[in-house]
Design a protein around this motif. Structure first.
Motif, PDB file in Angstrom:
ATOM      1  N   LEU A  85       1.100  -3.869   3.161  1.00 12.79           N
ATOM      2  CA  LEU A  85       1.878  -2.634   3.071  1.00 12.79           C
ATOM      3  C   LEU A  85       1.043  -1.412   3.431  1.00 12.79           C
ATOM      4  N   ILE A  86      -0.238  -1.450   3.097  1.00 12.38           N
ATOM      5  CA  ILE A  86      -1.110  -0.308   3.329  1.00 12.38           C
ATOM      6  C   ILE A  86      -1.629  -0.269   4.768  1.00 12.38           C
ATOM      7  N   SER A  87      -1.670  -1.402   5.434  1.00 11.55           N
ATOM      8  CA  SER A  87      -2.349  -1.520   6.730  1.00 11.55           C
ATOM      9  C   SER A  87      -1.963  -0.472   7.775  1.00 11.55           C
ATOM     10  N   PRO A  88      -0.699  -0.012   7.885  1.00 12.63           N
ATOM     11  CA  PRO A  88      -0.402   1.013   8.909  1.00 12.63           C
ATOM     12  C   PRO A  88      -1.189   2.309   8.732  1.00 12.63           C
ATOM     13  N   PHE A  89      -1.625   2.596   7.507  1.00  8.31           N
ATOM     14  CA  PHE A  89      -2.347   3.845   7.264  1.00  8.31           C
ATOM     15  C   PHE A  89      -3.771   3.824   7.820  1.00  8.31           C
ATOM     16  N   VAL A  90      -4.214   2.648   8.287  1.00  5.90           N
ATOM     17  CA  VAL A  90      -5.519   2.585   8.946  1.00  5.90           C
ATOM     18  C   VAL A  90      -5.556   3.502  10.154  1.00  5.90           C
ATOM     19  N   TRP A  91      -4.421   3.674  10.799  1.00  7.36           N
ATOM     20  CA  TRP A  91      -4.355   4.529  11.982  1.00  7.36           C
ATOM     21  C   TRP A  91      -4.557   6.008  11.622  1.00  7.36           C
ATOM     22  N   ILE A  92      -4.427   6.335  10.335  1.00  5.22           N
ATOM     23  CA  ILE A  92      -4.608   7.722   9.887  1.00  5.22           C
ATOM     24  C   ILE A  92      -5.964   7.913   9.216  1.00  5.22           C
ATOM     25  N   PHE A  93      -6.294   7.040   8.244  1.00  6.70           N
ATOM     26  CA  PHE A  93      -7.488   7.232   7.426  1.00  6.70           C
ATOM     27  C   PHE A  93      -8.678   6.377   7.860  1.00  6.70           C
ATOM     28  N   GLY A  94      -8.478   5.435   8.751  1.00  4.73           N
ATOM     29  CA  GLY A  94      -9.581   4.601   9.213  1.00  4.73           C
ATOM     30  C   GLY A  94     -10.197   3.782   8.106  1.00  4.73           C
ATOM     31  N   SER A  95     -11.539   3.745   8.059  1.00  7.52           N
ATOM     32  CA  SER A  95     -12.230   2.929   7.065  1.00  7.52           C
ATOM     33  C   SER A  95     -12.137   3.504   5.655  1.00  7.52           C
ATOM     34  N   TYR A  96     -11.595   4.712   5.521  1.00  8.28           N
ATOM     35  CA  TYR A  96     -11.427   5.340   4.204  1.00  8.28           C
ATOM     36  C   TYR A  96     -10.087   4.969   3.558  1.00  8.28           C
ATOM     37  N   THR A  97      -9.258   4.204   4.239  1.00  7.78           N
ATOM     38  CA  THR A  97      -7.877   3.961   3.796  1.00  7.78           C
ATOM     39  C   THR A  97      -7.804   3.422   2.372  1.00  7.78           C
ATOM     40  N   LEU A  98      -8.530   2.361   2.099  1.00  7.07           N
ATOM     41  CA  LEU A  98      -8.446   1.738   0.775  1.00  7.07           C
ATOM     42  C   LEU A  98      -8.987   2.664  -0.315  1.00  7.07           C
ATOM     43  N   LEU A  99     -10.022   3.422  -0.002  1.00  9.31           N
ATOM     44  CA  LEU A  99     -10.574   4.354  -0.986  1.00  9.31           C
ATOM     45  C   LEU A  99      -9.575   5.466  -1.289  1.00  9.31           C
ATOM     46  N   VAL A 100      -8.887   5.956  -0.256  1.00 13.25           N
ATOM     47  CA  VAL A 100      -7.872   6.990  -0.458  1.00 13.25           C
ATOM     48  C   VAL A 100      -6.754   6.464  -1.346  1.00 13.25           C
ATOM     49  N   PHE A 101      -6.298   5.244  -1.090  1.00 15.29           N
ATOM     50  CA  PHE A 101      -5.212   4.681  -1.888  1.00 15.29           C
ATOM     51  C   PHE A 101      -5.681   4.345  -3.300  1.00 15.29           C
ATOM     52  N   GLN A 102      -6.934   3.980  -3.451  1.00 15.54           N
ATOM     53  CA  GLN A 102      -7.450   3.720  -4.796  1.00 15.54           C
ATOM     54  C   GLN A 102      -7.469   5.011  -5.610  1.00 15.54           C
ATOM     55  N   ILE A 103      -7.917   6.103  -5.015  1.00 12.53           N
ATOM     56  CA  ILE A 103      -7.914   7.399  -5.699  1.00 12.53           C
ATOM     57  C   ILE A 103      -6.486   7.824  -6.018  1.00 12.53           C
ATOM     58  N   ALA A 104      -5.584   7.682  -5.047  1.00 11.50           N
ATOM     59  CA  ALA A 104      -4.180   8.062  -5.264  1.00 11.50           C
ATOM     60  C   ALA A 104      -3.549   7.248  -6.377  1.00 11.50           C
ATOM     61  N   SER A 105      -3.903   5.975  -6.467  1.00 10.60           N
ATOM     62  CA  SER A 105      -3.324   5.124  -7.514  1.00 10.60           C
ATOM     63  C   SER A 105      -3.793   5.562  -8.896  1.00 10.60           C
ATOM     64  N   VAL A 106      -5.074   5.954  -9.024  1.00  9.88           N
ATOM     65  CA  VAL A 106      -5.585   6.428 -10.316  1.00  9.88           C
ATOM     66  C   VAL A 106      -4.884   7.720 -10.727  1.00  9.88           C
ATOM     67  N   LEU A 107      -4.714   8.627  -9.779  1.00 12.00           N
ATOM     68  CA  LEU A 107      -4.025   9.888 -10.073  1.00 12.00           C
ATOM     69  C   LEU A 107      -2.568   9.619 -10.466  1.00 12.00           C
ATOM     70  N   PHE A 108      -1.942   8.672  -9.791  1.00 11.71           N
ATOM     71  CA  PHE A 108      -0.555   8.300 -10.104  1.00 11.71           C
ATOM     72  C   PHE A 108      -0.460   7.687 -11.500  1.00 11.71           C
ATOM     73  N   GLY A 109      -1.430   6.849 -11.862  1.00 10.74           N
ATOM     74  CA  GLY A 109      -1.446   6.262 -13.195  1.00 10.74           C
ATOM     75  C   GLY A 109      -1.599   7.306 -14.279  1.00 10.74           C
ATOM     76  N   GLY A 110      -2.423   8.333 -14.019  1.00 11.74           N
ATOM     77  CA  GLY A 110      -2.592   9.410 -14.989  1.00 11.74           C
ATOM     78  C   GLY A 110      -1.328  10.203 -15.215  1.00 11.74           C
ATOM     79  N   LEU A 111      -0.551  10.397 -14.151  1.00  8.74           N
ATOM     80  CA  LEU A 111       0.740  11.066 -14.310  1.00  8.74           C
ATOM     81  C   LEU A 111       1.685  10.236 -15.178  1.00  8.74           C
ATOM     82  N   GLY A 112       1.581   8.915 -15.070  1.00  7.48           N
ATOM     83  CA  GLY A 112       2.378   8.046 -15.932  1.00  7.48           C
ATOM     84  C   GLY A 112       1.991   8.182 -17.388  1.00  7.48           C
TER      85      GLY A 112
END
Length: 278
Positions: A85-112
């Motif tokens: 599901l995340i793979s298309p974002f490689v075209w935007i974030f490159g090798s940082y993709t998984l790190l960006v989504f990991q940070i976003a997931s933590v921030l999303f969890g905190g909002l929960g």
């Protein structure tokens, strides 16, 4: 001076929870993204999964040859459906993709977490701050990508929608949690059973949570028994590391029920000396 006043009034009008999210987003990026820029991140799992993202974004299966001596499907090692599901974002974030989504997931969890305690504004803010400042979060973000982090950050929202009695959203998040990793089905089963006990007086929710728990167990067994062995070149699940309990998962489960005292003793004793004679 007027610009500073305008900036202050702008921040003052923003809800405090979003200010907290912004501050920790900056901190997390300084930890995770800067380390990656300075080549301080790991090849396993971040490098391996980034390679898989590249393959998926080009509509081809990953062969795991970055760390395996012979080609094999990556999902035979860990069933991380999120990578697809995340793979298309490689075209935007490159090798940082998984790190960006990991940070976003933590921030999303905190909002929960904030939303779960929102009836008490002060308590909600303190819970959110504690969640974001927990040392385990910084450890996870400091050097690698962990699929378990992304999964764990969805759990607060399952609690939120159970508390708010939004069954469709709760069911949606149960399914999302399944897709994270092969072991998440077993974990979510116990979470659902625990929530069923907390909501036992409401028949509809008791039935829903018990059903979700058993459905999670079925999903877990199907993945471990049929899907992942079919994707593995050896025909077996590669991460069963509990030989003290038995050679296979059914043997381990049987040992747990037949020898509960001995199984408990394994958690607090030196089982290497006990079973290897050292």
């Amino acid at each position: 001076m007027n610009q500073l006043k305008n900036l202050y009034s702008t921040f003052k009008s923003v809800p405090e929870k979003y200010l907290i999210v912004f501050v920790f987003a900056v901190i997390y990026c300084l930890v995770s993204l800067v380390n990656h820029y300075l080549f301080r991140t790991y090849a396993l799992d971040l490098g391996l999964y980034s390679n898989a993202l590249y393959d998926y974004s080009h509509f081809q299966w990953n062969d795991s040859t970055t760390f395996k001596p012979e080609p094999q499907n990556l999902m035979g090692d860990h069933f991380d459906f999120y990578l697809l599901l995340i793979s298309p974002f490689v075209w935007i974030f490159g090798s940082y993709t998984l790190l960006v989504f990991q940070i976003a997931s933590v921030l999303f969890g905190g909002l929960g977490v904030y939303r779960y305690f929102k009836s008490n504004r002060v308590l909600a803010m303190l819970a959110m701050l504690f969640f974001y400042s927990f040392f385990g979060v910084f450890l996870a973000l400091s050097y690698d990508f962990h699929d378990s982090v992304v999964i764990a950050m969805l759990v607060p929202w399952l609690f939120v929608f159970t508390k708010e009695r939004k069954m469709k959203w709760a069911a949606f998040f149960v399914v999302l949690l399944w897709l994270g990793k092969e072991s998440s089905g077993l974990w979510i089963a116990f979470i659902c059973f625990g929530l069923a006990l907390l909501n036992w007086k409401e028949r509809k929710w008791r039935f829903f949570l018990i059903f979700s728990g058993f459905a999670s167990l079925v999903y877990f067994v199907i993945l471990m028994k049929f899907v992942m062995p079919a994707l593995s070149p050896t025909g077996v699940y590669p991460h069963f590391d509990y030989s003290s309990l038995g050679k296979t998962m059914p043997e381990a489960i049987t040992h747990l029920f037949m020898h509960p005292v001995d199984s408990f003793h394994l958690m607090v004793s030196n089982f290497f000396r006990r079973y290897d004679g050292r």
